[in-house]
Design an enzyme around this catalytic site. Structure first.
Site, short mmCIF file in Angstrom:
data_model
loop_
_atom_site.label_atom_id
_atom_site.label_comp_id
_atom_site.label_asym_id
_atom_site.label_seq_id
_atom_site.Cartn_x
_atom_site.Cartn_y
_atom_site.Cartn_z
N LEU A 1 0.75 -1.49 -0.56
CA LEU A 1 0.04 -0.08 0.05
C LEU A 1 0.90 1.20 0.08
O LEU A 1 0.53 2.15 -0.05
CB LEU A 1 -1.31 -0.03 1.38
CG LEU A 1 -1.85 -0.90 1.52
CD1 LEU A 1 -2.51 -1.06 3.14
CD2 LEU A 1 -2.26 -1.32 0.03
N SER B 1 -6.83 -1.09 10.01
CA SER B 1 -6.86 -1.57 9.64
C SER B 1 -9.16 -2.15 9.53
O SER B 1 -9.29 -1.91 11.45
CB SER B 1 -6.65 -3.31 10.09
OG SER B 1 -6.84 -4.70 9.77
N ASP C 1 11.78 2.92 5.14
CA ASP C 1 11.18 1.45 5.46
C ASP C 1 12.88 0.83 5.64
O ASP C 1 13.93 1.19 5.39
CB ASP C 1 10.69 0.93 4.00
CG ASP C 1 10.01 -0.37 4.15
OD1 ASP C 1 8.80 -0.32 3.55
OD2 ASP C 1 10.59 -1.15 4.57
N THR D 1 -1.84 -7.06 -1.89
CA THR D 1 -0.69 -6.82 -1.48
C THR D 1 0.37 -8.09 -1.13
O THR D 1 0.01 -9.17 -1.73
CB THR D 1 -0.30 -5.80 -0.60
OG1 THR D 1 -0.53 -6.88 0.97
CG2 THR D 1 -1.38 -5.04 -0.76
N TYR E 1 -2.67 -7.13 17.32
CA TYR E 1 -2.47 -6.67 15.53
C TYR E 1 -3.92 -5.42 15.60
O TYR E 1 -3.92 -4.31 15.51
CB TYR E 1 -3.04 -7.25 14.07
CG TYR E 1 -3.05 -7.04 12.62
CD1 TYR E 1 -2.06 -5.93 12.57
CD2 TYR E 1 -4.36 -6.81 12.69
CE1 TYR E 1 -1.89 -5.08 11.65
CE2 TYR E 1 -4.45 -6.20 11.19
CZ TYR E 1 -3.31 -5.52 10.57
OH TYR E 1 -2.94 -5.15 8.92
N LYS F 1 -4.29 -1.85 16.09
CA LYS F 1 -4.74 -1.20 15.15
C LYS F 1 -5.87 -0.10 15.40
O LYS F 1 -6.10 1.18 14.88
CB LYS F 1 -5.22 -1.76 14.18
CG LYS F 1 -4.05 -2.59 13.08
CD LYS F 1 -3.35 -1.80 12.46
CE LYS F 1 -2.28 -2.45 11.47
NZ LYS F 1 -1.46 -1.39 10.27
#
Ligand code: NAD
Length: 260
Positions: A18, A153, A37, A201, A166, A170
């Site tokens: 993304l 997410s 990154d 992705t 996770y 988020k």
């Protein structure tokens, strides 16, 4: 905000998925793009492709993030756009029973903490450092200085089995969006968050074709995976549209994730 070559942007997690699609899209509009990154193997060629700058940054490090902003700003000037895409996640249950041995184990807290450090604290670290830089800029039309877009997410709202860490990370991004927008309202800096559904992705490209087809079928409409360019398009809209602020928006074809 008008997106053109007078604007520079920093995109974390910009080497892949993304973030990479967002980098290509903003660069195609003339925006000067810096990629943050950990992954130099993907980041360096992408930066070369789009005429941008690659900064090897781990978002869990204050020093690395500061050095990345210094490098990006030396090349392109102070960014007016920050897009946070760096993220990770693995599936671990809160407590689990081994199918073969029957051994019962709690979720390792080190793994929970690692996910929070990258996704939530890493996002906040980049926001705080970027906002401080944006505050030094003269305001544009209508008093705007900058715009920040975060990536949460749909797991922030409907996390599945194994997604406690996770979803917590988020959900934290969703929860902090409005107070950060309020913190920065007097400075003309807008803050929004996208909650993607299932996007095509790198992760999904390794999944067998039949599983991909089943995932696509589970989306109410359109019955397909999201394309990274569709995410990039919403980032650009959130940057352009000056009334978009403090918002958390699902981009998911109306999917609501099942328990597993
Ligand atoms: P991706 O793996 O293709 O890209 C993530 C990038 O983040 C990678 O280039 C990786 O090297 C980088 N990264 C990871 N940890 C980092 C760190 N500590 N410091 C710097 N860079 C780091 O994944 P993607 O699918 O493009 O996901 C991007 C974001 O979107 C993530 O936050 C992910 O949780 C979120 N998301 C993705 C989907 C999807 O379906 N793809 C759905 C919901 C949310």
């Amino acid at each position: 905000m008008k997106l053109d070559s007078s604007i520079s942007a920093v995109i974390t997690g910009g080497a892949s998925g993304l973030g990479a699609a967002t980098a290509r899209h903003l660069a195609s509009l003339g925006v000067r793009v810096a990629l943050f990154d950990r992954d130099a193997d993907r980041g360096i060629p992408l930066a070369a492709e789009i005429g941008g700058v690659f900064c090897q940054v781990d978002v869990t490090s204050d020093e690395a993030v500061a050095a990345g902003f210094a490098q990006a700003r030396a090349a392109h000037g102070q960014e007016r756009i920050l897009v946070n895409c760096a993220g990770t996640g693995d599936g671990v249950k809160t407590a689990s029973r081994d199918r073969n041995t029957g051994e019962i184990k709690p979720h390792p807290i080190s793994k929970f903490d690692r996910t929070l450090q990258i996704n939530l604290v890493g996002t906040f670290r980049c926001i705080a450092q970027s906002a401080a830089g944006m505050m030094t800029l003269p305001p544009l039309e209508h008093g705007e200085r900058g715009v920040i877009v975060n990536t949460a997410s749909v797991a922030a709202e409907d996390g599945q089995v194994g997604q406690a860490a996770y979803s917590a990370s988020k959900g934290g991004i969703v929860g902090m969006t409005l107070p950060i927008a309020r913190d920065l309202m007097g400075e003309g800096i807008r803050v929004n968050t996208i909650l993607p559904g299932i996007f095509d992705t790198a992760l999904l490209q390794t999944v067998p074709q039949n599983v991909r087809a089943a995932l696509a079928e589970s989306v109410p409409f359109p019955k397909r995976l999201g394309q990274p360019e569709e995410f990039a398009d919403l980032v650009a809209t959130m940057a352009r549209n000056g009334y978009f602020n403090g918002a958390c928006v699902r981009l998911d074809g109306a999917i609501r994730m099942a328990p597993r």
